[in-house]
Design an enzyme around this catalytic site. Sequence first.
Site, mmCIF file in Angstrom:
data_model
loop_
_atom_site.group_PDB
_atom_site.id
_atom_site.type_symbol
_atom_site.label_atom_id
_atom_site.label_comp_id
_atom_site.label_asym_id
_atom_site.label_seq_id
_atom_site.Cartn_x
_atom_site.Cartn_y
_atom_site.Cartn_z
ATOM 1 C CB CYS A 8 -0.929 0.003 1.212
ATOM 2 S SG CYS A 8 -2.298 -1.162 1.086
ATOM 3 C CG ASP A 31 10.547 -9.907 -5.127
ATOM 4 O OD1 ASP A 31 9.485 -10.423 -4.734
ATOM 5 O OD2 ASP A 31 11.534 -9.728 -4.380
ATOM 6 N N GLY A 93 5.183 -19.121 3.951
ATOM 7 C CA GLY A 93 6.198 -18.231 3.400
ATOM 8 C C GLY A 93 5.745 -16.836 3.042
ATOM 9 C CG HIS A 100 2.371 -10.634 -3.027
ATOM 10 N ND1 HIS A 100 2.012 -10.532 -1.702
ATOM 11 C CD2 HIS A 100 3.473 -11.429 -3.059
ATOM 12 C CE1 HIS A 100 2.870 -11.221 -0.964
ATOM 13 N NE2 HIS A 100 3.760 -11.790 -1.768
#
Length: 114
Positions: A8, A31, A93, A100
Amino acid sequence: MSSNCVFCKILNQEIPATIIAQNDTVFVIKDIHPQAPLHYLIIPKKHVADLTHIQPKDRDCVADILFMAQQLSQTLPNARQFKLIANNGPAVGQSVLHLHFHFLSGIKSNSFSV
Ligand code: 5GP
Ligand code: ZN
């Protein structure tokens, strides 16, 4: 928007990240710790913790995530074949509790995991 959520904050431009693609409901970033030659995160703009929290009204947004994966595979080099992974819960994990999907591609993607 969840005030303590890294994704966010990225969407709200409080944390820097390059948004490489977006539409009305989802956005895509690289990432920060890539686990594959191509490692992107496809993220709904709406804060939802994980797939156990989606509701029927989120149907279009969830579909948009899959179509965004298709779009990435068609536009990024060497991404025609890819993995799409969502960790749902810290025990398996998940470290960022905002839904996502990891988009993993490049060479030898059979060996990628997150
Ligand atoms: P999870 O572990 O929840 O399945 O995946 C979260 C991912 O978000 C991890 O692969 C991690 O590297 C990535 N990540 C965490 N913080 C940031 C950040 O501030 N920027 C970017 N671009 N990625 C992040
Ligand atoms: Zn969030």
